[in-house]
Design a protein around this motif. Structure first.
Motif, mmCIF file in Angstrom:
data_model
loop_
_atom_site.group_PDB
_atom_site.id
_atom_site.type_symbol
_atom_site.label_atom_id
_atom_site.label_comp_id
_atom_site.label_asym_id
_atom_site.label_seq_id
_atom_site.Cartn_x
_atom_site.Cartn_y
_atom_site.Cartn_z
ATOM 1 N N TYR A 99 34.406 42.814 41.181
ATOM 2 C CA TYR A 99 34.293 43.564 42.432
ATOM 3 C C TYR A 99 34.464 42.644 43.628
ATOM 4 C CZ TYR A 99 32.156 46.075 46.280
ATOM 5 O OH TYR A 99 31.921 46.648 47.506
ATOM 6 N N PHE A 100 33.876 41.459 43.566
ATOM 7 C CA PHE A 100 33.974 40.511 44.678
ATOM 8 C C PHE A 100 35.418 40.112 44.927
ATOM 9 C CE2 PHE A 100 34.164 36.039 46.027
ATOM 10 C CZ PHE A 100 33.563 36.163 47.256
ATOM 11 N N THR A 118 37.595 43.051 46.375
ATOM 12 C CA THR A 118 37.339 43.557 47.720
ATOM 13 C C THR A 118 37.326 42.471 48.792
ATOM 14 O OG1 THR A 118 34.940 43.425 47.382
ATOM 15 C CG2 THR A 118 36.035 45.523 46.893
ATOM 16 N N PHE A 119 37.183 41.218 48.414
ATOM 17 C CA PHE A 119 37.081 40.159 49.407
ATOM 18 C C PHE A 119 38.466 39.721 49.830
ATOM 19 C CE2 PHE A 119 36.489 35.652 50.628
ATOM 20 C CZ PHE A 119 35.623 35.865 51.688
ATOM 21 N N MET A 120 38.712 39.723 51.132
ATOM 22 C CA MET A 120 40.018 39.314 51.643
ATOM 23 C C MET A 120 40.011 37.817 51.964
ATOM 24 S SD MET A 120 41.945 41.728 51.590
ATOM 25 C CE MET A 120 42.150 43.460 51.651
ATOM 26 N N PHE A 121 40.841 37.081 51.293
ATOM 27 C CA PHE A 121 40.904 35.649 51.536
ATOM 28 C C PHE A 121 41.768 35.344 52.711
ATOM 29 C CE2 PHE A 121 39.716 35.741 47.053
ATOM 30 C CZ PHE A 121 38.647 34.870 47.084
ATOM 31 N N PRO A 177 25.272 39.889 31.373
ATOM 32 C CA PRO A 177 26.697 39.478 31.415
ATOM 33 C C PRO A 177 27.616 40.570 31.970
ATOM 34 C CG PRO A 177 25.752 38.948 29.287
ATOM 35 C CD PRO A 177 24.743 39.767 30.010
ATOM 36 N N VAL A 178 27.344 41.823 31.609
ATOM 37 C CA VAL A 178 28.176 42.920 32.110
ATOM 38 C C VAL A 178 28.047 43.021 33.626
ATOM 39 C CG1 VAL A 178 28.448 45.435 32.106
ATOM 40 C CG2 VAL A 178 28.119 44.211 29.955
ATOM 41 N N THR A 179 26.837 42.896 34.130
ATOM 42 C CA THR A 179 26.606 42.963 35.570
ATOM 43 C C THR A 179 27.279 41.794 36.283
ATOM 44 O OG1 THR A 179 24.480 44.006 35.142
ATOM 45 C CG2 THR A 179 24.835 43.144 37.342
ATOM 46 N N PHE A 180 27.147 40.605 35.715
ATOM 47 C CA PHE A 180 27.744 39.429 36.341
ATOM 48 C C PHE A 180 29.262 39.559 36.444
ATOM 49 C CE2 PHE A 180 29.849 35.317 35.738
ATOM 50 C CZ PHE A 180 29.496 34.711 36.930
ATOM 51 N N TYR A 181 29.907 39.896 35.335
ATOM 52 C CA TYR A 181 31.367 39.989 35.360
ATOM 53 C C TYR A 181 31.849 41.167 36.207
ATOM 54 C CZ TYR A 181 31.561 36.281 31.931
ATOM 55 O OH TYR A 181 31.434 35.080 31.309
ATOM 56 N N LEU A 196 29.096 33.376 55.094
ATOM 57 C CA LEU A 196 28.331 34.600 55.353
ATOM 58 C C LEU A 196 29.139 35.848 55.018
ATOM 59 C CD1 LEU A 196 26.600 33.673 58.729
ATOM 60 C CD2 LEU A 196 25.635 33.642 56.432
ATOM 61 N N ALA A 197 30.462 35.713 54.962
ATOM 62 C CA ALA A 197 31.293 36.860 54.602
ATOM 63 C C ALA A 197 31.107 37.256 53.146
ATOM 64 C CB ALA A 197 32.751 36.539 54.872
ATOM 65 N N MET A 198 30.584 36.337 52.343
ATOM 66 C CA MET A 198 30.358 36.638 50.935
ATOM 67 C C MET A 198 29.093 37.458 50.712
ATOM 68 S SD MET A 198 31.318 33.170 48.991
ATOM 69 C CE MET A 198 32.682 32.173 49.493
ATOM 70 N N LEU A 199 28.285 37.636 51.728
ATOM 71 C CA LEU A 199 27.051 38.401 51.572
ATOM 72 C C LEU A 199 27.365 39.894 51.644
ATOM 73 C CD1 LEU A 199 24.634 36.251 53.742
ATOM 74 C CD2 LEU A 199 24.899 36.260 51.271
ATOM 75 N N ASP A 200 27.982 40.374 50.597
ATOM 76 C CA ASP A 200 28.343 41.779 50.505
ATOM 77 C C ASP A 200 27.098 42.577 50.102
ATOM 78 O OD1 ASP A 200 29.925 44.035 50.435
ATOM 79 O OD2 ASP A 200 30.478 43.749 48.327
#
Length: 99
Positions: A92-93, A96-99, A83-87, A38-42
């Motif tokens: 961005y993910f 910004t995502f802290m592992f 493709p630009v949006t996906f990459y 659920l943390a991936m739901l940015d």
């Protein structure tokens, strides 16, 4: 007449003996935050995905209505944007995502 002070070599070069700094004992820190999908739901990534999904649904609706010329224009634009949006979202993910 001024008095002159004498300094011996040992007083200048060798500083007074100071006790070593006391440092606190190291301690181990544990993170009790479990990894949750659920943390991936940015919200940013969900918004970008919603916009792309909305454009795809509009394209399908225009295809059903028979406006093929407009659908071709959408397809040409989306061939570059997807493709630009996906990459961009992927970068961005991971930025910004802290592992």
């Amino acid at each position: 007449m001024r008095k002159t002070k004498e300094f011996t070599f040992r007083k200048i070069v060798l500083p007074l003996h100071k006790p070593p700094l006391t440092r606190p004992r190291p301690f181990r820190a544990y993170s009790f935050v479990p990894f949750s999908p659920l943390a991936m739901l940015d919200p940013t990534i969900l918004t970008i995905g919603g916009i792309v999904l909305g454009i795809a649904l509009i394209e399908r609706a225009l295809e059903r209505w028979g406006v093929i010329d407009l659908v071709d224009q959408f397809a040409k634009v989306m061939r570059f944007i997807l493709p630009v949006t996906f990459y961009s979202a992927l970068i961005y993910f991971f930025a910004t995502f802290m592992f």
